[in-house]
Structures are given as structure tokens and as C-alpha cells.
Design a protein around this motif. Structure first.
Motif, PDB file in Angstrom:
ATOM      1  N   ILE A 174     -47.337 -93.046 -73.312  1.00 13.90           N
ATOM      2  CA  ILE A 174     -46.711 -93.430 -72.051  1.00 13.90           C
ATOM      3  C   ILE A 174     -46.395 -94.918 -72.111  1.00 13.90           C
ATOM      4  O   ILE A 174     -47.247 -95.729 -72.484  1.00 13.90           O
ATOM      5  CB  ILE A 174     -47.631 -93.117 -70.860  1.00 13.90           C
ATOM      6  CG1 ILE A 174     -47.917 -91.609 -70.819  1.00 13.90           C
ATOM      7  CG2 ILE A 174     -46.995 -93.578 -69.543  1.00 13.90           C
ATOM      8  CD1 ILE A 174     -48.961 -91.211 -69.816  1.00 13.90           C
ATOM      9  N   PHE A 175     -45.160 -95.270 -71.739  1.00 14.00           N
ATOM     10  CA  PHE A 175     -44.701 -96.661 -71.807  1.00 14.00           C
ATOM     11  C   PHE A 175     -44.953 -97.387 -70.492  1.00 14.00           C
ATOM     12  O   PHE A 175     -44.725 -96.835 -69.416  1.00 14.00           O
ATOM     13  CB  PHE A 175     -43.207 -96.708 -72.133  1.00 14.00           C
ATOM     14  CG  PHE A 175     -42.660 -98.095 -72.193  1.00 14.00           C
ATOM     15  CD1 PHE A 175     -43.004 -98.950 -73.215  1.00 14.00           C
ATOM     16  CD2 PHE A 175     -41.796 -98.559 -71.211  1.00 14.00           C
ATOM     17  CE1 PHE A 175     -42.502-100.247 -73.271  1.00 14.00           C
ATOM     18  CE2 PHE A 175     -41.287 -99.844 -71.257  1.00 14.00           C
ATOM     19  CZ  PHE A 175     -41.648-100.682 -72.289  1.00 14.00           C
ATOM     20  N   TYR A 176     -45.424 -98.632 -70.603  1.00 10.85           N
ATOM     21  CA  TYR A 176     -45.632 -99.504 -69.445  1.00 10.85           C
ATOM     22  C   TYR A 176     -44.991-100.860 -69.720  1.00 10.85           C
ATOM     23  O   TYR A 176     -45.151-101.415 -70.805  1.00 10.85           O
ATOM     24  CB  TYR A 176     -47.127 -99.719 -69.171  1.00 10.85           C
ATOM     25  CG  TYR A 176     -47.855 -98.461 -68.805  1.00 10.85           C
ATOM     26  CD1 TYR A 176     -47.844 -97.988 -67.494  1.00 10.85           C
ATOM     27  CD2 TYR A 176     -48.543 -97.728 -69.756  1.00 10.85           C
ATOM     28  CE1 TYR A 176     -48.505 -96.820 -67.151  1.00 10.85           C
ATOM     29  CE2 TYR A 176     -49.206 -96.562 -69.426  1.00 10.85           C
ATOM     30  CZ  TYR A 176     -49.184 -96.113 -68.117  1.00 10.85           C
ATOM     31  OH  TYR A 176     -49.835 -94.957 -67.789  1.00 10.85           O
ATOM     32  N   ARG A 177     -44.277-101.398 -68.732  1.00 13.19           N
ATOM     33  CA  ARG A 177     -43.664-102.723 -68.860  1.00 13.19           C
ATOM     34  C   ARG A 177     -44.575-103.836 -68.383  1.00 13.19           C
ATOM     35  O   ARG A 177     -44.275-105.012 -68.572  1.00 13.19           O
ATOM     36  CB  ARG A 177     -42.355-102.785 -68.058  1.00 13.19           C
ATOM     37  CG  ARG A 177     -41.255-101.946 -68.694  1.00 13.19           C
ATOM     38  CD  ARG A 177     -39.945-102.090 -67.969  1.00 13.19           C
ATOM     39  NE  ARG A 177     -39.590-103.476 -67.774  1.00 13.19           N
ATOM     40  CZ  ARG A 177     -38.758-103.914 -66.837  1.00 13.19           C
ATOM     41  NH1 ARG A 177     -38.187-103.067 -66.011  1.00 13.19           N
ATOM     42  NH2 ARG A 177     -38.489-105.184 -66.719  1.00 13.19           N
ATOM     43  N   LYS A 178     -45.713-103.489 -67.738  1.00  6.73           N
ATOM     44  CA  LYS A 178     -46.630-104.485 -67.178  1.00  6.73           C
ATOM     45  C   LYS A 178     -48.043-104.234 -67.697  1.00  6.73           C
ATOM     46  O   LYS A 178     -48.409-103.096 -67.963  1.00  6.73           O
ATOM     47  CB  LYS A 178     -46.651-104.405 -65.650  1.00  6.73           C
ATOM     48  CG  LYS A 178     -45.289-104.544 -65.004  1.00  6.73           C
ATOM     49  CD  LYS A 178     -45.356-104.668 -63.502  1.00  6.73           C
ATOM     50  CE  LYS A 178     -45.670-103.368 -62.812  1.00  6.73           C
ATOM     51  NZ  LYS A 178     -45.591-103.497 -61.337  1.00  6.73           N
ATOM     52  N   PRO A 179     -48.855-105.298 -67.800  1.00  6.87           N
ATOM     53  CA  PRO A 179     -50.237-105.123 -68.267  1.00  6.87           C
ATOM     54  C   PRO A 179     -51.135-104.426 -67.247  1.00  6.87           C
ATOM     55  O   PRO A 179     -52.144-103.841 -67.611  1.00  6.87           O
ATOM     56  CB  PRO A 179     -50.711-106.545 -68.544  1.00  6.87           C
ATOM     57  CG  PRO A 179     -49.834-107.415 -67.725  1.00  6.87           C
ATOM     58  CD  PRO A 179     -48.520-106.705 -67.612  1.00  6.87           C
ATOM     59  N   SER A 180     -50.762-104.474 -65.975  1.00  6.39           N
ATOM     60  CA  SER A 180     -51.499-103.784 -64.916  1.00  6.39           C
ATOM     61  C   SER A 180     -50.530-103.534 -63.766  1.00  6.39           C
ATOM     62  O   SER A 180     -49.485-104.179 -63.668  1.00  6.39           O
ATOM     63  CB  SER A 180     -52.700-104.607 -64.448  1.00  6.39           C
ATOM     64  OG  SER A 180     -52.274-105.786 -63.806  1.00  6.39           O
ATOM     65  N   PRO A 181     -50.871-102.608 -62.868  1.00  7.74           N
ATOM     66  CA  PRO A 181     -49.938-102.259 -61.788  1.00  7.74           C
ATOM     67  C   PRO A 181     -49.517-103.425 -60.895  1.00  7.74           C
ATOM     68  O   PRO A 181     -48.390-103.457 -60.402  1.00  7.74           O
ATOM     69  CB  PRO A 181     -50.703-101.209 -60.974  1.00  7.74           C
ATOM     70  CG  PRO A 181     -51.648-100.607 -61.947  1.00  7.74           C
ATOM     71  CD  PRO A 181     -52.040-101.725 -62.864  1.00  7.74           C
ATOM     72  N   ASP A 182     -50.394-104.411 -60.695  1.00  8.49           N
ATOM     73  CA  ASP A 182     -50.064-105.523 -59.803  1.00  8.49           C
ATOM     74  C   ASP A 182     -49.577-106.768 -60.542  1.00  8.49           C
ATOM     75  O   ASP A 182     -49.340-107.801 -59.927  1.00  8.49           O
ATOM     76  CB  ASP A 182     -51.262-105.868 -58.910  1.00  8.49           C
ATOM     77  CG  ASP A 182     -52.508-106.204 -59.714  1.00  8.49           C
ATOM     78  OD1 ASP A 182     -52.572-105.845 -60.901  1.00  8.49           O
ATOM     79  OD2 ASP A 182     -53.417-106.828 -59.147  1.00  8.49           O
ATOM     80  N   ALA A 183     -49.398-106.682 -61.847  1.00 10.84           N
ATOM     81  CA  ALA A 183     -48.941-107.822 -62.653  1.00 10.84           C
ATOM     82  C   ALA A 183     -47.419-107.836 -62.775  1.00 10.84           C
ATOM     83  O   ALA A 183     -46.746-106.841 -62.506  1.00 10.84           O
ATOM     84  CB  ALA A 183     -49.568-107.769 -64.038  1.00 10.84           C
ATOM     85  N   GLU A 184     -46.902-108.979 -63.192  1.00 10.29           N
ATOM     86  CA  GLU A 184     -45.471-109.114 -63.476  1.00 10.29           C
ATOM     87  C   GLU A 184     -45.149-108.425 -64.800  1.00 10.29           C
ATOM     88  O   GLU A 184     -46.008-108.350 -65.687  1.00 10.29           O
ATOM     89  CB  GLU A 184     -45.091-110.595 -63.572  1.00 10.29           C
ATOM     90  CG  GLU A 184     -45.206-111.351 -62.264  1.00 10.29           C
ATOM     91  CD  GLU A 184     -44.222-110.850 -61.222  1.00 10.29           C
ATOM     92  OE1 GLU A 184     -43.043-110.611 -61.570  1.00 10.29           O
ATOM     93  OE2 GLU A 184     -44.643-110.660 -60.065  1.00 10.29           O
ATOM     94  N   PRO A 185     -43.919-107.931 -64.980  1.00 10.58           N
ATOM     95  CA  PRO A 185     -43.532-107.342 -66.263  1.00 10.58           C
ATOM     96  C   PRO A 185     -43.635-108.370 -67.393  1.00 10.58           C
ATOM     97  O   PRO A 185     -43.486-109.573 -67.166  1.00 10.58           O
ATOM     98  CB  PRO A 185     -42.081-106.933 -66.049  1.00 10.58           C
ATOM     99  CG  PRO A 185     -41.917-106.826 -64.577  1.00 10.58           C
ATOM    100  CD  PRO A 185     -42.851-107.840 -63.982  1.00 10.58           C
ATOM    101  N   TYR A 186     -43.894-107.862 -68.592  1.00 17.31           N
ATOM    102  CA  TYR A 186     -43.947-108.744 -69.760  1.00 17.31           C
ATOM    103  C   TYR A 186     -42.629-109.484 -69.952  1.00 17.31           C
ATOM    104  O   TYR A 186     -42.623-110.663 -70.296  1.00 17.31           O
ATOM    105  CB  TYR A 186     -44.246-107.939 -71.027  1.00 17.31           C
ATOM    106  CG  TYR A 186     -45.667-107.469 -71.139  1.00 17.31           C
ATOM    107  CD1 TYR A 186     -46.685-108.356 -71.425  1.00 17.31           C
ATOM    108  CD2 TYR A 186     -45.988-106.136 -70.967  1.00 17.31           C
ATOM    109  CE1 TYR A 186     -47.994-107.924 -71.546  1.00 17.31           C
ATOM    110  CE2 TYR A 186     -47.292-105.694 -71.091  1.00 17.31           C
ATOM    111  CZ  TYR A 186     -48.297-106.590 -71.376  1.00 17.31           C
ATOM    112  OH  TYR A 186     -49.596-106.159 -71.500  1.00 17.31           O
ATOM    113  N   ALA A 187     -41.528-108.803 -69.764  1.00 16.93           N
ATOM    114  CA  ALA A 187     -40.197-109.400 -69.932  1.00 16.93           C
ATOM    115  C   ALA A 187     -39.192-108.614 -69.098  1.00 16.93           C
ATOM    116  O   ALA A 187     -39.355-107.419 -68.876  1.00 16.93           O
ATOM    117  CB  ALA A 187     -39.787-109.380 -71.400  1.00 16.93           C
TER     118      ALA A 187
END
Length: 81
Positions: free
Chosen positions: A13-26
Motif C-alpha cells: 500500500i502506497f502512502y505519500r505521508k509518514p503519518s496521517p497528520d503529517a505533510e506529504p514527503y513531496a
């Protein structure tokens, strides 16, 4: 300019953020470096970082957050410097 496709190293499963409340990596349009993390792939509660692989500008993501990936599936496109 040349484009580089970033592919999933494994199924998961792909995630763009390190946690649900964090900003996206890029974000699309942002500058990235070859060793910069642009997302995570999760398999059975284990997370693997997905690196940009090249220096350049992140053009787009080919998948959505929480999308199930196949190994080798394209995740993003980066315009190479």
C-alpha cells in the motif's frame, strides 16, 4: 528534458505521508534529490521508503495515497535536471 519513472520496489500500500497528520514527503512541482523519500510502501506493517532516484522536479504521482501497488508499478514521474 528527460523523465524518470519511479517504480514500486515491492507489492503493498502506497502512502505519500509518514503519518496521517503529517505533510506529504513531496508535492508535484517540487524539487527533489535522488536520495529524497517521496513515499512509503507498506507490507504487513513493514514500511519501505520510496526514493526519487534522480535529482529533478516531481511532475506527478501515478497512484493515489492508500492505493494497492504491484511490484514494479509506476508511482511517480520526475523531470530530470
Amino acid at each position: 528534458m528527460a523523465e524518470h519513472a519511479v517504480h514500486s520496489p515491492l507489492p503493498g500500500i502506497f502512502y505519500r505521508k509518514p503519518s496521517p497528520d503529517a505533510e506529504p514527503y513531496a508535492e508535484p512541482g517540487s524539487r527533489v534529490t535522488a536520495d529524497q523519500t517521496i513515499g512509503l510502501v507498506e507490507v504487513m506493517k513493514q514500511f519501505a521508503e520510496v526514493k526519487a532516484g534522480v535529482d529533478g522536479t516531481l511532475v506527478s504521482f501515478a497512484v493515489e495515497t492508500e492505493q494497492v501497488l504491484s511490484p514494479g508499478q509506476q508511482i511517480a514521474t520526475i523531470e530530470v535536471d
